[in-house]
Design an enzyme around this catalytic site. Sequence first.
Site, PDB file in Angstrom:
ATOM      1  N   GLY A  28       0.841  -1.208  -0.083  1.00  0.00           N
ATOM      2  CA  GLY A  28      -0.002   0.076  -0.129  1.00  0.00           C
ATOM      3  C   GLY A  28       0.816   1.390   0.108  1.00  0.00           C
ATOM      4  O   GLY A  28       1.558   1.222   0.826  1.00  0.00           O
ATOM      5  N   ASN A 100      -6.271  -5.381   7.921  1.00  0.00           N
ATOM      6  CA  ASN A 100      -6.068  -5.530   6.271  1.00  0.00           C
ATOM      7  C   ASN A 100      -7.221  -6.498   6.000  1.00  0.00           C
ATOM      8  O   ASN A 100      -7.554  -7.371   6.686  1.00  0.00           O
ATOM      9  CB  ASN A 100      -4.687  -6.555   6.016  1.00  0.00           C
ATOM     10  N   GLY A 101      -7.938  -6.120   4.817  1.00  0.00           N
ATOM     11  CA  GLY A 101      -9.144  -6.816   4.276  1.00  0.00           C
ATOM     12  C   GLY A 101     -10.284  -6.147   4.131  1.00  0.00           C
ATOM     13  O   GLY A 101     -10.000  -4.865   3.755  1.00  0.00           O
ATOM     14  N   TYR A 259       0.496 -12.300  -7.058  1.00  0.00           N
ATOM     15  CA  TYR A 259       1.030 -11.115  -7.553  1.00  0.00           C
ATOM     16  C   TYR A 259       1.384 -10.120  -5.961  1.00  0.00           C
ATOM     17  O   TYR A 259       2.423  -9.478  -6.254  1.00  0.00           O
ATOM     18  CB  TYR A 259      -0.336 -10.383  -7.949  1.00  0.00           C
TER      19      TYR A 259
END
Length: 500
Positions: A28, A100-101, A259
């Site tokens: 991020g 995170n989510g 990724y």
Amino acid sequence: MCGIVGIKANGPVSTEIYDSLIHLQHRGQDAAGIMTYDERMHATKGNGFVRDIFNDHNMLRLSGNTGIGHTRYPTHGGFSHEEVQPFWTEVPYGIALAHNGNLVNYRALAEEITGRQKRYLNTQSDTEVLLYLFSEALGKSDPVDANGGFFESVCKAVEHVFERASGAYSVVSSIVGKGLVVFRDPNGIRPLAKGIRHNPDGTLDYIFSSETTMFYALGYELAGNVLPGEVIFVSESGKYYSRRVKTVQFTPCIFEYVYFSRPDTMMNDVSVYRSRLRMGQNLAEAWLKKHPDVVPDIVIPAPSTANTAALSMAHKLGVRYSEGLYKNPFIGRTFIMPGQQQRKKSVRYKLVPQEIEIRDKKVMIVDDSIVRGTTSKEIVKMVREFGAKEVYFVSACPPVKFPCFYGVDMPTKSELIASSQDESAIEQFIGVDILMYQEISDLQEAVMRKGNHHIDRPCMACLDGNYITQDVDDDKMYEMEIMREKHRNGDDLWQWSKKS
Ligand code: SF4
């Protein structure tokens, strides 16, 4: 998509959290924040890269031996400073929280909190809702004493979160005067690794992080993962408590391996690097079966995520690996830059074809995935402009057909090229002689083959439409996509929410 870290140590933690965020920067680049506490909470947050937000002056304020940090790319909420994590509340105790989510039922929860419960939400972030659920339940419990009793209260509060919140969430939270709490949703969709450091005086320091990328630099040993449905509490005195309060299936995100994660990460006890090597091996075997007579002169990765898969694919095919596309390391990853215009512009700025490697050759390009197709198309165009004789395009990920509602910033369904076009149409669109995708079973095999892991099956909802939480139907998908569009455009979610 975000990176989180929580540290409970026997000395000041702010610089270690800063270093951790540098090692999580790839998760991020929009914003970052750190919160620590001693007698009270200290926070520094801002928009931009970690190195641009923190300085000698504001780092000095971050005193204390317990703290949490966050790097942000928003999948929920807007881009304002108020939406930057960690979030905190004064009641009860003083709690800071980062996650995170993404919450699938955010809208229903937010409407209940602001409606029936008559509370005020200051942001459009699902982190604020998570913090509210956790702190409200913790405030209602009655700890018997400062340690064991408090852990019981924490477990009850996390159970309450699990009952109410649907989606993906890995959470780090610090509670003033109490210690560090971490937990992971019952499906374990987003990652959360655990590290331990042994001090000379026999005490232990603990780190919990989205990836293991900083463990070596900071002297932590990998000590497994926070398990799905597990809550861990490290008290002020360094006592460690853990319990799995809810068990479902362990279904971590497969896209982390494709990724998102850094290749040197051990994710859910599987090496990301090795999984990518296996993706390349499986691709080579599939290519030899499908196109035994087509032999490229060189294999070029679309840098940098695809480098590892391209390397093993070239090795298995017996073809030269070439870094025929040079990547300028000072431009961010296009997938996580907001806005189509910016993305279109950045491919040419970011990648420079090396003519000497490409001219008059049959070029195989290996990329990690094809999302909108526009980046792939531009890469192919560049390689043709530099004299490639033929161009083959291989994707380490199967067709991405469905949006992610679990914390990866995927485009909406209509923007995903594979949601509406078959392989031959995509082959034509990106302008290649041959297009080949990885099979879903081969990708899953590449992740699951080795490692002493406990994965039941990975989440592959963006590939097969099987949403792990079982609550994403067409209506929910429509609602989530509208919300995402509104967030991207900076529209007021509440106005829309009231009208619809
Ligand atoms: Fe990962 Fe795709 Fe599942 Fe989202 S939908 S969590 S990107 S595998």
